[in-house]
Design an enzyme around this catalytic site. Structure first.
Site, PDB file in Angstrom:
ATOM      1  N   HIS A 264      -9.778   5.817  -3.563  1.00 55.69           N
ATOM      2  CA  HIS A 264     -10.302   4.774  -4.453  1.00 55.69           C
ATOM      3  C   HIS A 264     -10.171   5.208  -5.911  1.00 55.69           C
ATOM      4  O   HIS A 264      -9.962   6.386  -6.205  1.00 55.69           O
ATOM      5  CB  HIS A 264     -11.793   4.521  -4.184  1.00 55.69           C
ATOM      6  CG  HIS A 264     -12.061   3.767  -2.925  1.00 55.69           C
ATOM      7  ND1 HIS A 264     -12.411   2.444  -2.910  1.00 55.69           N
ATOM      8  CD2 HIS A 264     -12.009   4.167  -1.635  1.00 55.69           C
ATOM      9  CE1 HIS A 264     -12.568   2.053  -1.664  1.00 55.69           C
ATOM     10  NE2 HIS A 264     -12.339   3.084  -0.850  1.00 55.69           N
TER      11      HIS A 264
ATOM     12  N   GLU B 138     -12.830   9.164  -5.681  1.00 52.86           N
ATOM     13  CA  GLU B 138     -12.708   8.233  -6.801  1.00 52.86           C
ATOM     14  C   GLU B 138     -11.875   8.998  -7.827  1.00 52.86           C
ATOM     15  O   GLU B 138     -12.367   9.896  -8.507  1.00 52.86           O
ATOM     16  CB  GLU B 138     -14.085   7.868  -7.374  1.00 52.86           C
ATOM     17  CG  GLU B 138     -14.986   7.081  -6.428  1.00 52.86           C
ATOM     18  CD  GLU B 138     -14.623   5.593  -6.304  1.00 52.86           C
ATOM     19  OE1 GLU B 138     -13.609   5.161  -6.930  1.00 52.86           O
ATOM     20  OE2 GLU B 138     -15.344   4.876  -5.596  1.00 52.86           O
TER      21      GLU B 138
ATOM     22  N   GLU C  79      -7.183  -2.025  -8.553  1.00 51.83           N
ATOM     23  CA  GLU C  79      -7.419  -0.748  -7.864  1.00 51.83           C
ATOM     24  C   GLU C  79      -6.647  -0.663  -6.543  1.00 51.83           C
ATOM     25  O   GLU C  79      -6.129   0.389  -6.173  1.00 51.83           O
ATOM     26  CB  GLU C  79      -8.919  -0.576  -7.603  1.00 51.83           C
ATOM     27  CG  GLU C  79      -9.251   0.734  -6.909  1.00 51.83           C
ATOM     28  CD  GLU C  79     -10.619   0.731  -6.240  1.00 51.83           C
ATOM     29  OE1 GLU C  79     -11.463  -0.119  -6.583  1.00 51.83           O
ATOM     30  OE2 GLU C  79     -10.831   1.565  -5.344  1.00 51.83           O
TER      31      GLU C  79
HETATM   32 ZN   LIG Z   1     -12.782   1.124  -4.584  1.00 56.32          ZN
END
Ligand SMILES: [Zn+2]
Length: 461
Positions: free
Chosen positions: A363, A424, A309
């Protein structure tokens, strides 16, 4: 609409204060590192085990929490620890290992509750149950804090300690303080307008952050029509001084009970706020902090094809920075611009100390392989409008399912004082999302849409 919401919140604060003269609101029941955690569910005793809402506690520690309705399981992770817990099942999966729980997770008012002892041992917390106040006190055993730790050995013996100062993003400062103040401790000063609170024989507790070596700190406050910032200082032989800087004269209210000092800085009378003229802010340069999640020793989520990530987060953050460098009215700043590890508190402090106007944390998520889509998180109500705008652009950029704007307690969006959100951008645990987010053109599109979203929020387009 935003203004109306703020007014309603203010009214409800005033009503509570009027209804209970001399009393503060209900006693918070969960404390983390000396700070009260806001929770709609209280800890409770079930078969002699204290059960606590896991999302509130893990969120307070900066973990990401997701819930899967189909399997009734909660997943929490922070890049290093990954746990999956299922309601009614007395084993949990912690980093791939089966771990026995003292009691199975249960649902209370829609919240997943876990035994306190398990939470403490698995999240590295020292936990205590205070039976008198019916409250749970949790402390990080190794809170990673830089430098001094706030305690100044040259201070005289203190009759009170400050363990934390939090701002609700609307109007209230809550100071965890075990001393007692005199009713007229607050001074109203003019030229410039400010409120000054002196706390004699007081020190900052060892858990207080961010302590600075000089004993002084200042922060800008965003989203309040009269309040522009807060400063405080602690020097030997002098009272701790907390200063609320005002852009307009206004009133305040101080209430104190059960180790908490609440300072409500009231909104000025309607009409006192000057309406922005046509030229207002016409050449302001906005400071925007781009926060690439994780980095260095912390890879973040690992994708189904073993991508990390942290690499995705950094790549998108750098693309956003490159686009913002071309914007005359926006100055971008990065919490990291290469593969290094940065503490969560340092990311927020960086933005606060800079006096940033916006904070965007990048993220990508991880959960079960079948979960797909994008989410945008905010913490304080004053960040909600920014989240709403950016989320529309995120959905458009990725083309992934809309998992909505959500409120969460992640450290970077809680500790920052300006509108702050965390995106996200998809689930790396999902094969489709993983392949989408690996594409260069998708990353370019996310960067472009994030910049368009900021410009739209700042009314620059
Ligand atoms: Zn993260």
């Amino acid at each position: 609409m935003k203004k109306l919401v703020s007014m309603l919140l203010m009214l409800s604060v005033m009503l509570i204060l009027t209804a209970n003269p001399g009393q503060a609101a209900a006693v918070p029941k969960l404390f983390l590192n000396g700070n009260a955690l806001a929770s709609d569910v209280e800890p409770r005793l079930v078969n002699n085990y204290t059960m606590v809402p896991i999302a509130v506690v893990a969120g307070g520690l900066g973990y990401q929490v997701s819930w899967d309705q189909a399997t009734k399981s909660a997943s929490i992770h922070n890049g290093q620890t990954q746990m999956t817990l299922t309601v009614g099942k007395s084993t949990a999966l912690v980093n791939g290992q089966q771990v026995k729980l003292e009691a199975p997770p249960m649902i209370d008012k829609g919240r997943t509750m876990l035994p306190l002892r398990f939470v403490g041992s698995q999240l590295g917390l020292d936990v205590q149950w205070d039976n008198v106040s019916k409250s749970v006190h949790m402390k990080e055993q190794n809170p990673s804090q830089p430098g001094e730790g706030g305690g100044n050995p040259s201070l005289p013996p203190a009759s009170g300690q400050i363990q934390g100062i939090t701002y609700d993003g609307i109007s209230r400062f809550s100071i965890d303080y075990d001393g007692v103040i005199s009713p007229n401790a607050m001074l109203v000063l003019t030229g410039p307008d400010r409120l000054v609170l002196d706390l004699p024989n007081t020190s900052f507790g060892s858990l207080f952050e961010p302590g600075t070596p000089s004993g002084e700190a200042s922060y800008e406050v965003d989203g309040h029509p009269a309040l522009s910032g807060i400063r405080y200082s602690a020097h030997a032989d002098k009272p701790v001084r907390i200063v609320f800087d005002l852009s307009l004269p206004t009133t305040y209210e101080v209430t104190q009970s059960n180790g908490q000092l609440n300072i409500d800085v009231k909104y000025p009378e309607p009409g006192a706020v000057p309406s922005p003229g046509p030229d207002s802010g016409g050449n302001k340069i906005y400071k925007v902090v781009i926060d690439a999640g994780h980095g260095g020793k912390d890879p973040g989520a690992i994708s189904i094809t073993k991508r990390q990530e942290k690499e995705f987060n950094l790549a998108v953050a750098l693309k956003i920075k490159a686009l913002l460098d071309k914007e005359p009215r926006i100055q971008p700043y990065m919490t990291r611009s290469n593969d290094t590890f940065v503490e969560l508190a340092d990311r927020a402090n960086f933005a606060n100390n800079l006096g940033a106007d916006l904070f965007l944390s990048i993220h990508a998520n991880s959960f079960r392989p079948d979960v797909t889509g994008v989410e945008t998180y905010y913490n304080r109500e004053s960040s909600r409008a920014f989240a709403d705008v950016m989320h529309k652009h995120l959905v458009k950029a990725t083309g992934l399912p809309d998992r909505k704007v959500r409120q969460a307690n992640f450290a970077v969006i809680r500790r920052t004082t300006m509108p702050a959100i965390l995106i996200e951008a998809g689930y790396l645990s999902n094969r489709h999302d993983d392949s989408v987010l690996a594409k260069e053109e998708v990353r370019d599109r996310i960067a472009k849409e994030m910049v368009d979203g900021m410009k739209s929020y700042l009314k620059l387009s």
